[in-house]
Write an enzyme that holds these catalytic residues in place. Sequence first.
Site, mmCIF file in Angstrom:
data_model
loop_
_atom_site.group_PDB
_atom_site.id
_atom_site.type_symbol
_atom_site.label_atom_id
_atom_site.label_comp_id
_atom_site.label_asym_id
_atom_site.label_seq_id
_atom_site.Cartn_x
_atom_site.Cartn_y
_atom_site.Cartn_z
ATOM 1 N N CYS A 51 0.796 -1.236 0.000
ATOM 2 C CA CYS A 51 0.000 0.000 0.000
ATOM 3 C C CYS A 51 0.822 1.277 0.000
ATOM 4 C CB CYS A 51 -0.993 0.023 1.160
ATOM 5 S SG CYS A 51 -1.304 -1.546 1.931
ATOM 6 N N GLN B 30 0.973 -11.102 -2.848
ATOM 7 C CA GLN B 30 -0.438 -10.713 -2.836
ATOM 8 C C GLN B 30 -0.859 -10.337 -4.252
ATOM 9 O OE1 GLN B 30 0.080 -7.412 -0.052
ATOM 10 N NE2 GLN B 30 -1.190 -8.513 1.418
ATOM 11 N N HIS C 180 -8.359 -1.361 -0.488
ATOM 12 C CA HIS C 180 -7.382 -2.439 -0.713
ATOM 13 C C HIS C 180 -8.181 -3.656 -1.107
ATOM 14 C CE1 HIS C 180 -4.477 -0.461 2.215
ATOM 15 N NE2 HIS C 180 -5.629 0.032 2.612
ATOM 16 N N ASP D 283 -2.464 -7.966 -5.230
ATOM 17 C CA ASP D 283 -2.883 -6.735 -4.576
ATOM 18 C C ASP D 283 -3.360 -5.694 -5.580
ATOM 19 O OD1 ASP D 283 -3.305 -5.312 -2.329
ATOM 20 O OD2 ASP D 283 -1.204 -5.028 -1.810
ATOM 21 N N LYS E 241 -13.222 -4.444 7.018
ATOM 22 C CA LYS E 241 -12.976 -5.241 5.823
ATOM 23 C C LYS E 241 -14.026 -6.310 5.621
ATOM 24 C CE LYS E 241 -9.743 -8.107 8.452
ATOM 25 N NZ LYS E 241 -8.435 -8.762 8.489
ATOM 26 N N HIS F 99 -4.909 -1.358 -5.268
ATOM 27 C CA HIS F 99 -5.462 -0.280 -4.464
ATOM 28 C C HIS F 99 -6.265 0.623 -5.371
ATOM 29 C CE1 HIS F 99 -2.098 -1.771 -2.020
ATOM 30 N NE2 HIS F 99 -2.983 -1.618 -1.062
ATOM 31 N N ARG G 261 6.686 -10.862 5.925
ATOM 32 C CA ARG G 261 6.226 -10.597 7.286
ATOM 33 C C ARG G 261 6.815 -11.644 8.206
ATOM 34 N NH1 ARG G 261 -0.136 -9.229 5.857
ATOM 35 N NH2 ARG G 261 0.389 -7.510 4.459
#
Length: 648
Positions: free
Chosen positions: A338, A385, A519, A387, A473, A389, A367
């Site tokens: 992000c 991910q 997200h 991912d 979420k 945005h 992580r």
Amino acid sequence: MIKITFPDGSVREFPQGTTAMEIAVSISSRLAQDVVAASIDGNTWDLTRPINQDASIKLYKWDDEEGKHAFWHSSAHLMAEALQELYPGIKFGIGPAIENGFYYDVDPGEGVVIKDSDLPAIEAKMLELTEKKEPIVRREISKENAMKMFGERGETYKTELISELEDGTITTYTQGAFTDLCRGPHLPNTSYIKAIKLMSIAGAYWRGDEKRRQLTRIYGITFPKKKLLYEYLVLLEEAKKRDHRKIGKELELFTFSQQVGQGLPLWLPKGTQLRLKLEEFLKRIQKKYGYLQVMTPHIGNKMLYITSGHYAKYGKDSFQPIQTPEEGEEFLLKPMNCPHHCEIYKAFPRSYKDLPLRLAEFGTVYRYEQSGELHGLTRVRGFTQDDAHIFCTQEQVKGEFMRVMEIIQIIFRALNFKDYEAQISLRDPNNKEKYIGSEENWNKAENAIIEVCKETGINARIELGEAAFYGPKLDFMVKDALGRRWQLGTIQVDYNLPERFELEYVGSDNQRHRPVMIHRAPFGSMERFVAVLIEHTAGKFPIWLTPDQAVVLPISEKFNDYARQIADELSMQDISVLVDDRNEKIGRKIRDNELKRIPYMLIVGEKEAENNEVSVRKQGEGDVGSMKITTFASLIKEEIEKQMNQWQ
RNA sequence: GCCGCAAUGGCUCAGUGGGUAGAGCAAUUCAUUCGUAAUGAAUAGGUCGCCGGUUCGAGUCCGGCUUGCGGCUCCA
């Protein structure tokens, strides 16, 4: 006399103080044998508890959820009774029924350890106790007496629970020499339990609090018939065969290395093919939905994460900063994409005409998960991910949210994921200060999610206190082979990062406004998604086949054409076909060593040609069934074509 | 991170009161041409996860570490 109403609406009279068991007996002796609990006016009751006024009744058998629950709850008590005999001075925490069986959290006392190897002895003691046919007796007790009773026995965990209960609602259940604080309901006596298997031992923190004492949790399951236990154990064995860690190894999809490090998957060539296929699939959909693909580096300056707020929250528990020769300069392995995407947003002045801006990246993040948390591909320390945005205006939030939901549904449909659960994660209302962002923004975000779920007819469960620290979420969860729940797709509204990064756009009013950020990751992570995909499809259809994993084999020359047709159909997946034009003796090749290494054989013959399907055989296991010639590839093709038609 | 369990050839496992390792499958070579999944014979392959200790001697006993498994806690 009292009036008892049955589920079919019929009403019969019984003497006051009659019990559900007596009612069952009055209907049939067979029913009386099978019934394990009852529902009286909607509350589950013991079979032996007197009914004193008019009521509606429903009788529960083992097959009913409520019946199993009572059965297993009584089993937990039975185990506690056995433990009390075997381990004098043992203290009890809680012992509920769960989805498959029950557990009891116990504190065996200082220096006493209960081990796996002790389980058979406990099982034996439990069986011994069932033979005594001990009645399970319910008693109502005052709070004061309960405190006294459990206090005298040194049951400190129980007294803590009692202290939080309301006087007048407290009951105990007694069987033999064992009495437990319990709401019930329970079986009439312990002899109902015919088969017992204690599954495992684990540590579990008292009341789920990491800072409190860790108790010993013993998991078990029981059945009213020995045969049912046997069937359950076979089912478990079958499920283990579908474990993605096992299949991933067998099919050479991925591996781990001690040298590389814990939780860092190595994708093998075949696994990479599979993963790339999924990525391509999603990229094509995203292109249609107006996403722009971007790429960002694997590290970012520590200041970036201080700005985002992530450093304050996760800094010490993460991979530690990377030093550079420059004094005081530090970089972090990116734990999320992000902040990078926020900086892309900020690279230019943005107008309302640029919105919604949808930036997508298959971004690999790192992580430092706790070592005990790691689990195959579903929980790793380095993962990618899918991912994206979405930066948009407040007015666009709902529409964008809706379109993301569509993408997730396309994917789940294409891959035949039917039994997923949706969960809306909101703030913990009692602990609002631990979230970043204003009350007003949070309310807006939470409401948007709830509304979209309502409008799309998604049946989502609302969980309080499960929200991320920056926003609420919507998650999609799927179960693995052993019934463990994993989160896959996620959509998160974020009013926080735009603030922190001071993101802006110029509106049609020529004023500066703050965009909203969404997200989203339909797969969640490629690693976890592949894991769950494997477990869902293994044993059914190998729709995730990659090159070198399957051949199409006609049983005779007659079916060469059909085999070739199937090969064409599957060609998007590069599945090779074994059709030998020059040599009629196809069987010759079956015994080739090379062929033996191929896990799946898709066999076509008369039966298959008629039904437009192939028979699937798995190396080492034989037939795993037949599948229609709708494959991963064709399903995806279908979905995309359907979407394209809509847009035209 | 915490509780419990485990770690033996590429894979699945045996090795039971400590005396320096076995099987099946896979691999390699030769033979075999056999029509809906395992042809036969031979060969090769392991400092028993790592480090240390006890012992004349350790895969086997003890301690530490690493990794994995079942849970708990956690999951940006």
